[in-house]
Design a protein around this motif. Structure first.
Motif, mmCIF file in Angstrom:
data_model
loop_
_atom_site.group_PDB
_atom_site.id
_atom_site.type_symbol
_atom_site.label_atom_id
_atom_site.label_comp_id
_atom_site.label_asym_id
_atom_site.label_seq_id
_atom_site.Cartn_x
_atom_site.Cartn_y
_atom_site.Cartn_z
ATOM 1 N N GLU A 177 42.704 49.655 -15.861
ATOM 2 C CA GLU A 177 42.857 50.797 -16.761
ATOM 3 C C GLU A 177 43.775 50.430 -17.937
ATOM 4 O O GLU A 177 43.504 50.786 -19.081
ATOM 5 N N ILE A 178 44.857 49.738 -17.614
ATOM 6 C CA ILE A 178 45.819 49.338 -18.644
ATOM 7 C C ILE A 178 45.175 48.337 -19.604
ATOM 8 O O ILE A 178 45.334 48.430 -20.815
ATOM 9 N N GLU A 179 44.435 47.389 -19.065
ATOM 10 C CA GLU A 179 43.771 46.390 -19.916
ATOM 11 C C GLU A 179 42.708 47.037 -20.807
ATOM 12 O O GLU A 179 42.534 46.649 -21.957
ATOM 13 N N SER A 180 42.001 48.021 -20.296
ATOM 14 C CA SER A 180 41.004 48.746 -21.086
ATOM 15 C C SER A 180 41.676 49.483 -22.244
ATOM 16 O O SER A 180 41.204 49.442 -23.382
ATOM 17 N N LEU A 181 42.792 50.145 -21.958
ATOM 18 C CA LEU A 181 43.547 50.835 -22.997
ATOM 19 C C LEU A 181 44.070 49.846 -24.030
ATOM 20 O O LEU A 181 44.012 50.101 -25.240
ATOM 21 N N ARG A 182 44.534 48.715 -23.571
ATOM 22 C CA ARG A 182 45.042 47.699 -24.498
ATOM 23 C C ARG A 182 43.942 47.205 -25.432
ATOM 24 O O ARG A 182 44.156 47.035 -26.630
ATOM 25 N N ARG A 183 42.745 46.987 -24.889
ATOM 26 C CA ARG A 183 41.617 46.568 -25.739
ATOM 27 C C ARG A 183 41.290 47.640 -26.781
ATOM 28 O O ARG A 183 41.065 47.336 -27.945
ATOM 29 N N ASP A 184 41.295 48.907 -26.346
ATOM 30 C CA ASP A 184 40.992 50.005 -27.274
ATOM 31 C C ASP A 184 42.031 50.101 -28.390
ATOM 32 O O ASP A 184 41.687 50.288 -29.558
ATOM 33 N N LEU A 185 43.314 49.975 -28.036
ATOM 34 C CA LEU A 185 44.383 50.102 -29.032
ATOM 35 C C LEU A 185 44.524 48.855 -29.891
ATOM 36 O O LEU A 185 45.002 48.932 -31.021
ATOM 37 N N ASN A 186 44.120 47.716 -29.365
ATOM 38 C CA ASN A 186 44.220 46.456 -30.109
ATOM 39 C C ASN A 186 43.459 46.519 -31.436
ATOM 40 O O ASN A 186 43.860 45.884 -32.408
ATOM 41 N N ALA A 187 42.383 47.274 -31.471
ATOM 42 C CA ALA A 187 41.587 47.416 -32.702
ATOM 43 C C ALA A 187 42.408 48.042 -33.829
ATOM 44 O O ALA A 187 42.100 47.842 -35.004
ATOM 45 N N PHE A 188 43.453 48.773 -33.484
ATOM 46 C CA PHE A 188 44.278 49.443 -34.492
ATOM 47 C C PHE A 188 45.577 48.697 -34.770
ATOM 48 O O PHE A 188 46.291 49.018 -35.705
ATOM 49 N N GLY A 189 45.884 47.722 -33.941
ATOM 50 C CA GLY A 189 47.114 46.945 -34.106
ATOM 51 C C GLY A 189 48.226 47.459 -33.214
ATOM 52 O O GLY A 189 48.648 48.601 -33.351
ATOM 53 N N ILE A 190 48.653 46.637 -32.321
ATOM 54 C CA ILE A 190 49.757 46.971 -31.419
ATOM 55 C C ILE A 190 50.980 46.195 -31.896
ATOM 56 O O ILE A 190 50.931 44.978 -32.032
ATOM 57 N N MET A 191 52.074 46.907 -32.144
ATOM 58 C CA MET A 191 53.310 46.256 -32.583
ATOM 59 C C MET A 191 54.002 45.561 -31.406
ATOM 60 O O MET A 191 54.527 44.462 -31.561
ATOM 61 N N GLN A 192 54.030 46.232 -30.255
ATOM 62 C CA GLN A 192 54.620 45.665 -29.051
ATOM 63 C C GLN A 192 53.870 46.197 -27.841
ATOM 64 O O GLN A 192 53.371 47.322 -27.853
ATOM 65 N N PHE A 193 53.826 45.376 -26.794
ATOM 66 C CA PHE A 193 53.199 45.767 -25.539
ATOM 67 C C PHE A 193 54.003 45.162 -24.402
ATOM 68 O O PHE A 193 54.436 44.014 -24.468
ATOM 69 N N VAL A 194 54.219 45.946 -23.347
ATOM 70 C CA VAL A 194 54.880 45.439 -22.151
ATOM 71 C C VAL A 194 54.256 46.129 -20.939
ATOM 72 O O VAL A 194 53.901 47.300 -20.995
ATOM 73 N N ARG A 195 54.087 45.345 -19.878
ATOM 74 C CA ARG A 195 53.522 45.887 -18.637
ATOM 75 C C ARG A 195 54.463 45.515 -17.493
ATOM 76 O O ARG A 195 54.975 44.402 -17.429
ATOM 77 N N SER A 196 54.652 46.432 -16.588
ATOM 78 C CA SER A 196 55.505 46.170 -15.425
ATOM 79 C C SER A 196 54.722 45.370 -14.397
ATOM 80 O O SER A 196 53.510 45.232 -14.488
ATOM 81 N N GLY A 197 55.434 44.893 -13.408
ATOM 82 C CA GLY A 197 54.778 44.328 -12.247
ATOM 83 C C GLY A 197 54.280 45.466 -11.370
ATOM 84 O O GLY A 197 54.574 46.640 -11.603
ATOM 85 N N ARG A 198 53.545 45.104 -10.368
ATOM 86 C CA ARG A 198 53.007 46.099 -9.438
ATOM 87 C C ARG A 198 54.131 46.735 -8.632
ATOM 88 O O ARG A 198 55.066 46.060 -8.203
ATOM 89 N N ILE A 199 54.029 48.029 -8.443
ATOM 90 C CA ILE A 199 54.836 48.702 -7.444
ATOM 91 C C ILE A 199 53.857 49.198 -6.390
ATOM 92 O O ILE A 199 52.737 49.601 -6.705
ATOM 93 N N ALA A 200 54.247 49.091 -5.139
ATOM 94 C CA ALA A 200 53.296 49.384 -4.070
ATOM 95 C C ALA A 200 53.994 49.897 -2.828
ATOM 96 O O ALA A 200 55.134 49.540 -2.546
ATOM 97 N N VAL A 201 53.282 50.742 -2.118
ATOM 98 C CA VAL A 201 53.662 51.147 -0.772
ATOM 99 C C VAL A 201 52.465 50.884 0.119
ATOM 100 O O VAL A 201 51.330 50.849 -0.344
ATOM 101 N N THR A 202 52.717 50.681 1.395
ATOM 102 C CA THR A 202 51.614 50.407 2.311
ATOM 103 C C THR A 202 51.065 51.709 2.869
ATOM 104 O O THR A 202 51.776 52.711 2.947
ATOM 105 N N LYS A 203 49.800 51.662 3.242
ATOM 106 C CA LYS A 203 49.197 52.829 3.885
ATOM 107 C C LYS A 203 49.743 52.992 5.291
ATOM 108 O O LYS A 203 49.943 54.099 5.761
ATOM 109 N N ASP A 204 50.020 51.881 5.967
ATOM 110 C CA ASP A 204 50.620 51.918 7.301
ATOM 111 C C ASP A 204 52.135 51.901 7.179
ATOM 112 O O ASP A 204 52.690 51.364 6.222
#
Length: 175
Positions: free
Chosen positions: A136-163
């Motif tokens: 989802e984030i990569e799709s948004l980045r591709r869409d916004l890239n057409a307009f020019g992104i000044m800065q972009f940062v992505r966090s690492g994964r945060i996760a909890v287990t189902k068990d």
């Protein structure tokens, strides 16, 4: 029979000691395994930190690495889980020129359709925040890239287990 490479989320509960991150990353480096994402934070237990590491490897290697990580003195417990066994997300921020927000109606549509939040707006730029899966984030980045992104940062994964991992009970029992 050759084992499939898949994405694993490795959770490591540790004491908060200097140099531990170096030693943990060296375990992956020695095996020539690239860390796709790494996040550290406090855990649900006071005084215990948690590393969440995402790697692509075989299950046999994931098991071996977890055992090797558990040999570190400061490691309390380590686990590995498949993507199906976890609930996870990532966050990102985009900095974009402000005039685009007012002059490009397509940007407003992208923001609305992607469930993106506007964090701040000033004369020079505006900042968007998005949480979700990496695709989802990569799709948004591709869409916004057409307009020019000044800065972009992505966090690492945060996760909890189902068990339940029962780390609290493990620590309580060892006291």
């Amino acid at each position: 029979m050759k084992e499939d490479i898949q994405s694993f989320t490795i959770s490591i509960y540790t004491e908060n000691n200097i140099g531990l991150l170096n030693r943990i990353s060296a375990i992956f480096q020695r095996r020539h395994i690239n860390i796709e994402s790494l996040t550290t934070s406090q855990s649900e237990i006071d005084g215990v930190n948690r590393f969440v590491i995402v790697v692509d490897m075989t299950e046999t290697n994931a098991s071996k690495i977890v055992k090797q990580i558990e040999k570190q003195v400061e490691t309390i417990r380590a686990y590995y889980h498949t993507e199906d066994e976890t609930i996870f997300t990532e966050s990102c921020m985009f900095k974009i020129k402000s005039d685009l927000l007012f002059n490009e109606p397509q940007i407003q549509n992208i923001i609305k359709e992607s469930n993106t939040t506007i964090v701040t707006v000033n004369k020079e730029f505006f900042v968007l925040e998005k949480s979700g899966r990496r695709n989802e984030i990569e799709s948004l980045r591709r869409d916004l890239n057409a307009f020019g992104i000044m800065q972009f940062v992505r966090s690492g994964r945060i996760a909890v287990t189902k068990d339940q991992m029962k780390i609290t009970e493990l620590l309580t029992a060892s006291k």
